[in-house]
Design an enzyme around this catalytic site. Structure first.
Site, mmCIF file in Angstrom:
data_model
loop_
_atom_site.group_PDB
_atom_site.id
_atom_site.type_symbol
_atom_site.label_atom_id
_atom_site.label_comp_id
_atom_site.label_asym_id
_atom_site.label_seq_id
_atom_site.Cartn_x
_atom_site.Cartn_y
_atom_site.Cartn_z
ATOM 1 N N LYS A 20 0.514 -1.354 0.158
ATOM 2 C CA LYS A 20 -0.246 -0.115 -0.426
ATOM 3 C C LYS A 20 0.647 0.826 0.437
ATOM 4 O O LYS A 20 1.791 1.400 0.831
ATOM 5 C CB LYS A 20 -1.114 0.269 1.405
ATOM 6 C CG LYS A 20 -1.942 1.168 1.133
ATOM 7 C CD LYS A 20 -2.851 0.381 2.623
ATOM 8 C CE LYS A 20 -3.857 1.628 1.634
ATOM 9 N NZ LYS A 20 -3.962 2.657 2.002
ATOM 10 N N ASP A 22 1.426 4.990 0.335
ATOM 11 C CA ASP A 22 1.510 5.886 1.818
ATOM 12 C C ASP A 22 1.259 7.532 0.407
ATOM 13 O O ASP A 22 2.439 8.332 1.271
ATOM 14 C CB ASP A 22 2.128 6.359 2.528
ATOM 15 C CG ASP A 22 1.216 6.533 4.026
ATOM 16 O OD1 ASP A 22 0.681 7.475 3.189
ATOM 17 O OD2 ASP A 22 2.131 6.920 5.113
ATOM 18 N N GLU A 160 3.067 1.193 4.762
ATOM 19 C CA GLU A 160 1.847 1.544 5.504
ATOM 20 C C GLU A 160 1.099 0.466 5.158
ATOM 21 O O GLU A 160 0.265 0.527 6.441
ATOM 22 C CB GLU A 160 0.910 2.896 4.090
ATOM 23 C CG GLU A 160 -0.437 3.262 5.494
ATOM 24 C CD GLU A 160 -1.144 4.139 4.073
ATOM 25 O OE1 GLU A 160 -2.205 4.942 4.676
ATOM 26 O OE2 GLU A 160 -0.285 3.823 3.141
#
Length: 304
Positions: A20, A22, A160
């Protein structure tokens, strides 16, 4: 298309796993030498990121979904990206771009010669991998099946979190779909700013803490306050904005936990907050301010 929260990492041959990023979610359209960048609220943010004008496509227009990121110590930094997010003056944008360069990390292809949203995920990613739009864009890496292996890398690098995507799934514009699952490593949420506590001592010119809420129906439910994560310059700029939004009426649903002596503001600012977990009463534990987002305050709902 948005992901649903998921409790923890898992492995499954029917799923694909991505780290993921950020950053700021964006959909980028490239048509020859013309580039348009739009954020989650469908706001045109092209002028904020002149680096992305280097994207090129030799054929028909393409539409790509991904994240705008600013890299620090080899990983995306949302705090660093804050210095780029709300600029409009061209001179300020140029100065910021020289100090904090950004790039676009793509994870889905929505259009190339024709709409692709109804194709399965694997077909969209194959076509995405064929694209070469220039050095301003990278493609997020993905692992099929072994989400736990990716999770080890996420934790080791301090990323993240990760996103799991069901193989064979179509792209659902505007939907929060169970075909995408987000697994946080660093827990992050969004909250609406409804007020602040006055600062004391060295923070008299700024504020003590921002008071945060999330919408539950028509009620803004108090979820706690955040007083860390602000630099001095940030605090002064935020206080100036708060002064313009001050109102004499609390926007929050009545709550005994709201501090006395608070100053109330119109609930129009959305803050990104890092936190450890939540209390039984729904308060954020160990919150830390990360920055403001461009998201619609009405979209910040309890339980999401």
């Amino acid at each position: 298309m948005l992901a649903v929260p998921w409790a923890g990492p898992f492995s499954d041959p029917d799923w694909t796993f991505e780290p993921k990023m950020d950053g700021i979610r964006a959909v980028v359209t490239v048509d020859g030498t013309d580039v348009a960048v739009r954020g989650r609220r469908d706001v045109d943010i092209t002028v904020r990121y002149p680096e992305l004008q280097g994207l090129r496509t030799p054929g028909a227009a393409v539409v790509v979904d991904g994240e705008i990121v600013a890299i620090e110590d080899g990983v995306p930094s949302f705090e660093r990206l804050q210095r780029r997010m709300h600029l409009g003056d061209p001179d300020a944008v140029r100065r910021a771009a020289a100090e904090v360069p950004v790039q676009f990390v793509a994870f889905d292809l929505l259009y190339r010669d024709e709409p692709l949203v109804d194709l399965p995920l694997e077909a969209r990613r194959e076509r995405l991998a064929e694209l070469d739009l220039g050095s301003a864009m990278e493609i997020v890496p993905a692992i099929d099946g072994d989400g736990e292996a990716l999770w080890e890398s996420v934790v080791a690098r301090g990323l993240e979190g990760m996103v799991a995507k069901r193989r064979g799934s179509r792209y659902r514009p505007g939907a929060r779909s169970p075909d995408w699952r987000k697994v946080p490593h660093v827990r992050v949420t969004e909250a609406v700013v409804g007020g602040y506590t006055p600062g004391e001592g060295g923070r008299r010119a700024t504020f003590g803490a921002l008071l945060l809420g999330r919408w539950d129906g028509d009620a803004l439910r108090y979820v706690g306050s955040v007083g860390t994560g602000f630099g001095e310059a940030d605090g002064r700029a935020i206080r100036a904005a708060l002064d313009e939004m001050e109102t004499g009426v609390s926007p929050f649903h009545p709550d005994d936990g709201l501090p006395r002596g608070a100053v109330w503001v119109e609930p129009v600012l959305v803050a990104s907050i890092g936190y450890r977990d939540t209390t039984v009463a729904g308060r954020l534990r160990h919150p830390r301010f990360r920055g403001f987002t461009d998201d619609d305050p009405a979209s910040v709902r309890a339980g999401e």
